[in-house]
Design a protein around this motif. Sequence first.
Motif, PDB file in Angstrom:
ATOM      1  N   ARG A 132     -72.938  -6.742  61.497  1.00  0.00           N
ATOM      2  CA  ARG A 132     -72.202  -5.563  60.382  1.00  0.00           C
ATOM      3  C   ARG A 132     -70.734  -4.803  60.626  1.00  0.00           C
ATOM      4  O   ARG A 132     -70.760  -3.941  61.794  1.00  0.00           O
ATOM      5  CB  ARG A 132     -73.537  -5.073  59.897  1.00  0.00           C
ATOM      6  CG  ARG A 132     -74.212  -6.062  59.240  1.00  0.00           C
ATOM      7  CD  ARG A 132     -75.097  -4.852  58.980  1.00  0.00           C
ATOM      8  NE  ARG A 132     -76.103  -5.355  57.688  1.00  0.00           N
ATOM      9  CZ  ARG A 132     -76.054  -5.530  56.962  1.00  0.00           C
ATOM     10  NH1 ARG A 132     -75.496  -4.735  56.231  1.00  0.00           N
ATOM     11  NH2 ARG A 132     -76.979  -6.543  55.778  1.00  0.00           N
ATOM     12  N   TRP A 133     -70.066  -4.405  59.456  1.00  0.00           N
ATOM     13  CA  TRP A 133     -69.021  -3.709  59.650  1.00  0.00           C
ATOM     14  C   TRP A 133     -69.446  -1.963  60.073  1.00  0.00           C
ATOM     15  O   TRP A 133     -70.708  -1.698  59.099  1.00  0.00           O
ATOM     16  CB  TRP A 133     -68.115  -3.459  58.150  1.00  0.00           C
ATOM     17  CG  TRP A 133     -67.330  -2.922  58.286  1.00  0.00           C
ATOM     18  CD1 TRP A 133     -66.640  -0.978  57.938  1.00  0.00           C
ATOM     19  CD2 TRP A 133     -65.528  -3.286  58.543  1.00  0.00           C
ATOM     20  NE1 TRP A 133     -65.755  -1.036  58.211  1.00  0.00           N
ATOM     21  CE2 TRP A 133     -64.630  -2.129  58.598  1.00  0.00           C
ATOM     22  CE3 TRP A 133     -64.963  -4.815  59.467  1.00  0.00           C
ATOM     23  CZ2 TRP A 133     -63.044  -2.345  58.841  1.00  0.00           C
ATOM     24  CZ3 TRP A 133     -63.282  -4.631  58.895  1.00  0.00           C
ATOM     25  CH2 TRP A 133     -63.061  -3.180  58.889  1.00  0.00           C
ATOM     26  N   ILE A 134     -69.498  -1.308  61.079  1.00  0.00           N
ATOM     27  CA  ILE A 134     -69.619  -0.208  60.967  1.00  0.00           C
ATOM     28  C   ILE A 134     -68.692   0.861  59.944  1.00  0.00           C
ATOM     29  O   ILE A 134     -67.520   1.310  59.445  1.00  0.00           O
ATOM     30  CB  ILE A 134     -70.082   0.880  62.026  1.00  0.00           C
ATOM     31  CG1 ILE A 134     -69.898  -0.063  63.386  1.00  0.00           C
ATOM     32  CG2 ILE A 134     -69.785   2.651  62.660  1.00  0.00           C
ATOM     33  CD1 ILE A 134     -69.775   0.471  64.312  1.00  0.00           C
ATOM     34  N   THR A 135     -69.463   1.493  58.623  1.00  0.00           N
ATOM     35  CA  THR A 135     -69.210   1.821  57.162  1.00  0.00           C
ATOM     36  C   THR A 135     -68.118   3.823  57.591  1.00  0.00           C
ATOM     37  O   THR A 135     -68.713   3.813  58.607  1.00  0.00           O
ATOM     38  CB  THR A 135     -69.664   2.074  56.192  1.00  0.00           C
ATOM     39  OG1 THR A 135     -70.822   2.486  56.178  1.00  0.00           O
ATOM     40  CG2 THR A 135     -70.190   0.794  55.657  1.00  0.00           C
ATOM     41  N   ILE A 192     -63.451  -0.791  66.433  1.00  0.00           N
ATOM     42  CA  ILE A 192     -65.303  -1.601  67.019  1.00  0.00           C
ATOM     43  C   ILE A 192     -65.167  -2.355  65.979  1.00  0.00           C
ATOM     44  O   ILE A 192     -65.623  -3.844  65.531  1.00  0.00           O
ATOM     45  CB  ILE A 192     -66.012  -0.253  67.316  1.00  0.00           C
ATOM     46  CG1 ILE A 192     -66.130  -0.124  68.349  1.00  0.00           C
ATOM     47  CG2 ILE A 192     -67.532  -1.335  66.832  1.00  0.00           C
ATOM     48  CD1 ILE A 192     -67.295   1.056  68.579  1.00  0.00           C
ATOM     49  N   ASN A 193     -64.344  -1.862  64.524  1.00  0.00           N
ATOM     50  CA  ASN A 193     -64.502  -2.876  63.422  1.00  0.00           C
ATOM     51  C   ASN A 193     -63.365  -4.298  63.682  1.00  0.00           C
ATOM     52  O   ASN A 193     -63.358  -4.824  63.117  1.00  0.00           O
ATOM     53  CB  ASN A 193     -64.201  -1.717  62.219  1.00  0.00           C
ATOM     54  CG  ASN A 193     -65.694  -1.220  61.553  1.00  0.00           C
ATOM     55  OD1 ASN A 193     -66.610  -1.900  61.972  1.00  0.00           O
ATOM     56  ND2 ASN A 193     -65.192   0.471  61.366  1.00  0.00           N
ATOM     57  N   GLU A 194     -62.368  -3.728  64.625  1.00  0.00           N
ATOM     58  CA  GLU A 194     -61.403  -4.748  64.476  1.00  0.00           C
ATOM     59  C   GLU A 194     -62.074  -6.098  65.732  1.00  0.00           C
ATOM     60  O   GLU A 194     -62.158  -7.135  64.926  1.00  0.00           O
ATOM     61  CB  GLU A 194     -60.329  -4.622  65.583  1.00  0.00           C
ATOM     62  CG  GLU A 194     -59.251  -5.237  65.447  1.00  0.00           C
ATOM     63  CD  GLU A 194     -58.567  -6.409  64.129  1.00  0.00           C
ATOM     64  OE1 GLU A 194     -57.979  -7.410  65.217  1.00  0.00           O
ATOM     65  OE2 GLU A 194     -58.837  -6.038  63.131  1.00  0.00           O
ATOM     66  N   ARG A 195     -62.830  -5.621  66.104  1.00  0.00           N
ATOM     67  CA  ARG A 195     -63.332  -6.684  66.648  1.00  0.00           C
ATOM     68  C   ARG A 195     -64.743  -7.601  65.720  1.00  0.00           C
ATOM     69  O   ARG A 195     -64.788  -8.918  66.527  1.00  0.00           O
ATOM     70  CB  ARG A 195     -64.378  -6.078  67.826  1.00  0.00           C
ATOM     71  CG  ARG A 195     -63.340  -5.788  69.311  1.00  0.00           C
ATOM     72  CD  ARG A 195     -64.593  -5.344  70.396  1.00  0.00           C
ATOM     73  NE  ARG A 195     -65.363  -4.466  70.914  1.00  0.00           N
ATOM     74  CZ  ARG A 195     -65.053  -2.879  70.369  1.00  0.00           C
ATOM     75  NH1 ARG A 195     -63.798  -2.564  71.125  1.00  0.00           N
ATOM     76  NH2 ARG A 195     -66.362  -2.571  70.469  1.00  0.00           N
ATOM     77  N   HIS A 196     -65.585  -7.034  65.453  1.00  0.00           N
ATOM     78  CA  HIS A 196     -66.072  -7.589  64.866  1.00  0.00           C
ATOM     79  C   HIS A 196     -65.020  -8.159  63.722  1.00  0.00           C
ATOM     80  O   HIS A 196     -65.563  -9.462  63.725  1.00  0.00           O
ATOM     81  CB  HIS A 196     -67.431  -5.822  63.018  1.00  0.00           C
ATOM     82  CG  HIS A 196     -67.425  -6.807  62.124  1.00  0.00           C
ATOM     83  ND1 HIS A 196     -68.705  -7.372  62.278  1.00  0.00           N
ATOM     84  CD2 HIS A 196     -66.849  -6.711  61.316  1.00  0.00           C
ATOM     85  CE1 HIS A 196     -69.104  -7.701  61.031  1.00  0.00           C
ATOM     86  NE2 HIS A 196     -68.036  -7.727  60.065  1.00  0.00           N
ATOM     87  N   THR A 197     -64.645  -7.525  63.022  1.00  0.00           N
ATOM     88  CA  THR A 197     -63.542  -8.685  62.298  1.00  0.00           C
ATOM     89  C   THR A 197     -62.719 -10.466  63.056  1.00  0.00           C
ATOM     90  O   THR A 197     -62.940 -11.050  62.522  1.00  0.00           O
ATOM     91  CB  THR A 197     -62.212  -8.213  61.717  1.00  0.00           C
ATOM     92  OG1 THR A 197     -62.837  -6.624  60.941  1.00  0.00           O
ATOM     93  CG2 THR A 197     -61.305  -8.930  60.936  1.00  0.00           C
ATOM     94  N   LEU A 198     -62.807  -9.916  64.077  1.00  0.00           N
ATOM     95  CA  LEU A 198     -62.076 -11.270  65.000  1.00  0.00           C
ATOM     96  C   LEU A 198     -63.116 -12.300  64.865  1.00  0.00           C
ATOM     97  O   LEU A 198     -63.599 -13.428  65.046  1.00  0.00           O
ATOM     98  CB  LEU A 198     -61.397 -10.439  66.520  1.00  0.00           C
ATOM     99  CG  LEU A 198     -60.520 -10.182  66.427  1.00  0.00           C
ATOM    100  CD1 LEU A 198     -59.639  -9.502  67.905  1.00  0.00           C
ATOM    101  CD2 LEU A 198     -59.350 -10.671  65.575  1.00  0.00           C
ATOM    102  N   VAL A 224     -61.424  -9.973  53.242  1.00  0.00           N
ATOM    103  CA  VAL A 224     -62.901 -10.536  52.506  1.00  0.00           C
ATOM    104  C   VAL A 224     -63.931  -9.423  53.700  1.00  0.00           C
ATOM    105  O   VAL A 224     -64.890  -9.195  53.305  1.00  0.00           O
ATOM    106  CB  VAL A 224     -63.128 -11.607  52.746  1.00  0.00           C
ATOM    107  CG1 VAL A 224     -64.836 -12.287  52.727  1.00  0.00           C
ATOM    108  CG2 VAL A 224     -62.532 -12.292  51.508  1.00  0.00           C
ATOM    109  N   ILE A 225     -63.741  -9.654  54.910  1.00  0.00           N
ATOM    110  CA  ILE A 225     -64.920  -9.896  55.902  1.00  0.00           C
ATOM    111  C   ILE A 225     -64.322  -7.748  55.948  1.00  0.00           C
ATOM    112  O   ILE A 225     -65.750  -7.708  56.453  1.00  0.00           O
ATOM    113  CB  ILE A 225     -64.636 -10.192  57.247  1.00  0.00           C
ATOM    114  CG1 ILE A 225     -64.306 -11.448  57.295  1.00  0.00           C
ATOM    115  CG2 ILE A 225     -64.787  -9.127  58.392  1.00  0.00           C
ATOM    116  CD1 ILE A 225     -63.453 -11.965  58.739  1.00  0.00           C
TER     117      ILE A 225
END
Length: 936
Positions: A132-135, A192-198, A224-225
């Motif tokens: 999940r994305w850290i919002t 962290i969100n960039e790692r999640h996106t990749l 989208v992500i």
Amino acid sequence: MTSITKQEWKPSKWGQIFTRSSEWRLQLNGEDLVLTFNGEDHHTRIRDDATIRVQSGLFWTDVSLNFGSDHELKVDGLPNAKAAALQAALESVLSEQKLRRATASVIKDYNTIKKWLDQIASIIKQAETERRWITHETQNSLLAARPTLDGKKLRARFQQSAVKNRLGKDAQNIDKALSLWERRWQPNWVQINERHTLRELNVCKALLDSVESRPLTDEQARAVICFDNRVQVVASAGSGKTSIMVAKAAYAIHRRFMAPHNIVLMAFNKKAAEELKDRTIRSFKRLGMDGSGVEATTFHALGLSIIGTATGKKPDVPAWATDTSASCEKILMIVDHLKDQSSEFRTRWDMFRMVFGRDLSPPGQPIEGDAWDKEGTPLIKTLDGKRVRSQEEAIICNWLFYNGVDYEYEGLYKKDTATVTHRQYKPDFYYPDIQLYHEHFALDAQGKAPPQFKDYVEGVKWKRQLHRKVGTVLIETTSHQVRNGGVFEHLARELTSRGVKLDPNPDRPIPQGALWPMKDMELASLIRSFISHAKSNCLNSAQLQLRLDNMPEGSFKYRHRMFLDLIGPIIASWNSALAEEGGIDFEDMLNMAAEHVEQGRCQIAYDLVMADEFQDASRARARLCRAMVQNPGRHFFAVGDDWQSINRFAGADISVMTNFVSWFDHGQLLKLEQTFRCPQALCDVSSHFVTRNPTQIHKKVHSKTPAVGPVLQAFEVCKEQELEQAIEDFLASLYKRACDGHIPLGRQGTVSVFMLGRYNADKPETLKRWKSLYGSKIELSFLTMHSSKGSEADYVIIPSMISRLRGRSFPSMQTDDPVMQMAMPSGDTFPQGEERRLFYVALTRARRSVIMFTVKGERSIFLDELVNDKVVTVTNLHGEKIEEQRCPACKRGVIVTRTGPYGEFQSCSNYPACQYKPPSKIYHRSHKTPSFRAGI
């Protein structure tokens, strides 16, 4: 703790003798003190340096012990040499206590920080586990829980070497924790969100590649992500923004972030909503998913549904309240009714149209002329056909004409005043029936002229003295009187007291070539737009009045006040008409729906709210979107292109998009910069053109679409009547090349051509015949530029790239009326900002080329701009380059050669409106270039 042995002090015999002190003994055991005195033991613990006080004299030292509760014992006779040892022992205890407290404080703060860091680590681990994305909400809640400590003091305590030594191996962990507590966390969340996106780009590659007919680009997939709480995607023309909305819904369901029925896609009209729904079903079917629960709707339908849920009764929005044309007709009906009821309202309406149809520039500023004299001085046209030198004089002339007053403008004064250095005096106004002169002076309330008007006041004095000397009667008016409205009462009094009868008549014939008053429909359209923006911004009459009062100095507030007085009864009647039908208008409906959601009277089930074409959102639409995602855990995803914001007349407010973060408190800004439509050369030209307006959001549009011929072509004919033949010649050439296989054809064996007009009236009369002649190879359609948004064709023809002083012009010369500033924020003040975006829309409909047609002497200022940028060359139909010299006076016409009684001469093509003549002949050159027949 450092080991402290038991120590003892007592007075010497000589000390007892000389100080007359009794026998006593002081013992220090760790941090405990025991004073044995007069056979009794007195116990205390060292708490601070006030517990025991050691005071040295010449030979002996006295010791005072504080036992609390005002109980203090003092003994004496301790040799000074032994007192030093006592003092050292006490300081050692106090230092140990201080170190212990500092260490304990550091450990306590560390434990507090560690607890917070453990919470962050847990959130990060959970996000990684659940992918999940850290919002922003999560980030904010963690930052809000960040321990509030004095960082400087904590660091200072920790940096003490004694404290670090006492902490031992724990010092390294504490140092790391302090660094994490002190750091700016935003970059961490981004990483962290960039790692999640990749990771998601890899894990969900199959979905991202299959959700649409072609794989999503990296920037589309990232949009989208990105599942932050508020996301704004700034798209480019032809960048596939609809694709990411559909894909985001599929991704959310695939990842089980939310159920289909918790997702809504909002569009601005029914057709767009149906397209979204159809695209969703097709994409989900391609993925083997059920997307039937995802809702695609309009703001209109959703707002009505919310009100129905909150009140138990869904209201009606009458058709005349939604359609622009029907709304204006309704306003005219209301106006007719109000006229019949009130002569005062009738006079206000007529006065505004006839006399106050135009605003005034701030005092002393250059004016935009309607006509120009031979020297290039701008002149203002009046209702009775005169050409005057100032806007204020024009208002006076129009008031005189409306009231049927006979007057002369700048006629010769009765007495000869000409000298070697001065021309004959010409008073501003003269009323022959009553032999009255009238001067209008550019003076403010203090009798001062604008600073740039040198020696102006001296001229005023000279005119006054002349009239007194000759014995002629002079009345005066000033700029201040015009701008505060007092001039009209003053003039009426001066004229009627001398026997002039005022005869107000809005139907008095307008001479040919004169200024036409504001048309009823034009004023109705302005009022409808004003009502739309005022309601969208929830502005009542008091708030509008306050906005008027706060307008900048130099504004023509009297005109604005007249407008508010005019629309007050119109809005009241408008609302009454709605109530009679049991309905509300669109703006009220949106605000009512938003209020119901804001106040919790209607619970919204959507966790993901997506809005298409957000550049056309009104403030009321934005308010509803904000209300729908006000609860924690909600997501708002807005997609739009501020470069294509062209519906201000319908209530759109570009500031909603350009100030997205202000509206929604926070927001991720993503961009779709790759277009699948225009070739790169056309992207570069159109982007450079629209971003001359610095308020547009910056983006660098790029394309992999190959070029097919020149991306821009421009042809000029001598007369407007020749335009249709020129366009037909181009179509014939295109048709021949399509038949000969010299240009690639589409799947249907044809090429598509849009003919885009600024107005419906730009539609050629021969369009039907052209379709018949060339339809086998050319799919030809006419659309207005406004209605073309969202569509594309191989070729775009703009049949009327014409700028005129009056009539149909592109760009339109009609700017936003300044009264609109009372109903909406300042927004976009760049000259022709909306028209510039409209031209951008027209340019970016083309997959291959844009072909523009213009007329000699009426070339569009937008086309001129492209020529000056050296991105297009204007030629005649034979391919000869045309160079024109723009008129320096009106800046619209061009210098042309004419033939008069004395031979050839040069003047402006806008003659007789512009009478400028250049001081010397300007020659035009033509250069051969390939004709369009070879350049498609």
